[in-house]
Design a protein around this motif. Structure first.
Motif, PDB file in Angstrom:
ATOM      1  N   SER A  38       2.182  10.151  -7.157  1.00  0.00           N
ATOM      2  CA  SER A  38       2.657  10.880  -5.076  1.00  0.00           C
ATOM      3  C   SER A  38       4.334  10.501  -4.952  1.00  0.00           C
ATOM      4  O   SER A  38       4.651   9.565  -5.077  1.00  0.00           O
ATOM      5  N   GLU A  66       1.398  -0.945  -0.096  1.00  0.00           N
ATOM      6  CA  GLU A  66      -0.090  -0.007  -0.337  1.00  0.00           C
ATOM      7  C   GLU A  66       0.767   1.460   0.156  1.00  0.00           C
ATOM      8  O   GLU A  66       0.370   2.272  -0.261  1.00  0.00           O
ATOM      9  N   THR A  67       2.257   1.337   0.187  1.00  0.00           N
ATOM     10  CA  THR A  67       3.173   2.102  -0.018  1.00  0.00           C
ATOM     11  C   THR A  67       4.806   1.583   0.490  1.00  0.00           C
ATOM     12  O   THR A  67       4.888   1.121  -0.049  1.00  0.00           O
ATOM     13  N   ASN A 104       2.574   6.697  -2.464  1.00  0.00           N
ATOM     14  CA  ASN A 104       1.632   6.065  -1.860  1.00  0.00           C
ATOM     15  C   ASN A 104       1.002   5.191  -3.629  1.00  0.00           C
ATOM     16  O   ASN A 104       0.732   5.507  -5.254  1.00  0.00           O
TER      17      ASN A 104
END
Length: 479
Positions: free
Chosen positions: A247, A220-221, A241
């Motif tokens: 991002s 997720e990250t 992200n």
């Protein structure tokens, strides 16, 4: 088993002939840190707080030299972080993907990373604890490197192409991640660290609940932590992200640690975070901001390119029904073929199962019949002997009862006759004794009478003499 041993021997020979073979040693739990790969951490102290039993420490090697360190999660089947140092920009990329045999089979003698196709059948439970190439095929995800190959060269670059250093990323995200990390390291971090060999990098991923084929966790990250362990040192964290290719956020190492597991400390002493150079930190953040702005401009250009492709999209929309129809026909054909093969498989399975059940039942019946016959034959002599013994014992009981009854019958009249015959003898023998006793009684009676009479007479005599003595002398004295 013999084939497996021969194959293992061939591998060992190949390893000795080709010294450039990659090696990824699984570090034992009794070893300190990452063993010889501790050199990739400040003061040779790995991050703290990653203590789950499914965390495996790997010292990634190539040409018998440590190249970087990886903490791998056998639960999520992705690396949690890879620790490395910046070498030089890569001039070319040559992919050669490898797997780590000891993660799935700790008892295996192969202590090196090998090609997945080369160890089929030689490693037990291959793919149980790590990702395989087949997990990515047809999934829509690429093998994204945490330690990017673009930041390494030669042997260091070859060592990065291992599935224990890869996480599932979409093609666009994988491309932007490698591009962003390369720019951040080369344009923002390396120029502001006085000693290049004291720049320590940690690239990691935070697992999510999304899975690839129900096996690999999709991050997720993505994050990067940098530490310049120098007199004017500094530390920095970068977060990306996975839901947004553009991002790219900067934050302190302590803020990054809060996003990870509880109690995690990435660098010893936070790598001078409390007294780092504000001027260098400001310059680094400005460089990261410029890289972020460039990503946003690139994203804007990409949006314009998307808008210019509306015509192609319209054509695609028109052609889509025909393509879908063709896909449906192919799908129906494939399903029909599958159904035919499945039906044939069921028929063969049913017939084979029936035959096997019949054979098994027949065999069980024969075994049971032979067993029962054997038991009956064995029991015949035993039962015959027991009947003979019972007959003999019954005959003895009959003889004993007859003898006892005869004795009791004969014992009553014999005793009576003996007593009757002895009565006259005892009666006659008792007459003399009775007569003697009677004579003694009569004689005693007469003797008693005589003695009584004599006693009475003697008493009268004594009385008369006493009276005479008492009174006669008194009369003669008076005269």
């Amino acid at each position: 088993r013999e084939w497996t041993m021969k194959t293992s021997v061939v591998f060992l020979l190949c390893i000795s002939v080709f010294p450039g073979f990659s090696q990824g040693r699984v570090v034992g739990r009794d070893e300190a840190g990452f063993a010889e790969c501790n050199v990739f951490f400040p003061e040779q102290v790995p991050p703290e707080g990653f203590t789950q039993p499914f965390h495996v420490k790997i010292c990634q090697q190539y040409n018998k030299e440590p190249r970087f360190a990886t903490l791998y999660s056998t639960k999520d089947k992705i690396p949690l972080y890879s620790a490395f140092k910046y070498t030089k920009p890569a001039q070319s990329e040559e992919e050669s993907w490898l797997v780590e045999p000891q993660i799935d089979d700790p008892e295996n003698d192969l202590q090196e990373m090998v090609h997945e196709a080369d160890i089929a059948g030689t490693v037990a439970n291959l793919g149980a604890n790590q990702a395989l190439t087949s997990d990515y095929v047809g999934s829509g995800y690429e093998r994204g490197l945490l330690n990017p190959s673009v930041l390494n060269e030669e042997d260091f670059q070859m060592a990065t192409y291992t599935l224990t250093n890869a996480v599932p990323l979409s093609p666009s995200l994988s491309k932007s991640w490698h591009r962003d990390i390369k720019k951040v390291v080369e344009q923002a971090l390396v120029p502001h660290c006085p000693k290049k060999d004291r720049l320590y990098l940690l690239a990691g991923a935070i697992p999510s609940r999304a899975w690839v084929k129900g096996k690999l966790s999709v991050p997720e990250t993505l994050w990067l932590a940098a530490c310049c362990d120098a007199p004017e040192g500094w530390s920095l964290g970068i977060v990306k992200n996975t839901n947004d290719d553009t991002s790219l956020a900067d934050l302190t190492v302590r803020e990054l640690e809060k996003k990870l597991l509880t109690g995690v400390h990435l660098f010893k002493g936070s790598c001078g975070e409390d007294n780092q150079s504000q001027e260098k930190t400001r310059a680094i953040l400005q460089a990261v901001s410029q890289i972020r702005s460039g990503e946003q401009v690139r994203a804007s250009d990409s949006q314009e390119a998307k808008e210019s492709g509306l015509v192609r999209r319209a054509a695609g929309i028109i052609a889509t029904p025909f393509i879908k129809l063709l896909e449906l026909l192919i799908y129906v054909f494939v399903e029909l073929v599958k159904c035919v093969f499945y039906f044939l498989w069921l028929v063969i399975k049913r017939i084979g199962g029936t035959v096997l059940d019949g054979v098994c039942n027949l065999w069980n019946g024969v075994v049971s019949y032979l067993k029962n016959i054997t038991m009956v034959l064995i029991s015949i002599p035993y039962d015959l002997g027991r009947v003979i013994v019972n007959i003999f014992m019954g005959f003895l009981h009959i003889v004993e009862d007859v003898a006892s009854l005869t004795y009791r019958i004969l014992r009553i009249p014999v005793g009576f006759v003996l007593h009757l015959a002895a009565f006259p003898y005892h009666s006659i023998c008792a007459i003399p004794s009775v007569l003697k006793d009677m004579a003694n009684g009569i004689g005693g009676t007469f003797s008693l009478v005589i003695d009584a009479t004599a006693t009475i007479l003697h008493g009268f005599y004594y009385l008369a003499c006493h009276i005479v003595k008492r009174f006669v002398p008194k009369a003669s004295s008076d005269d």
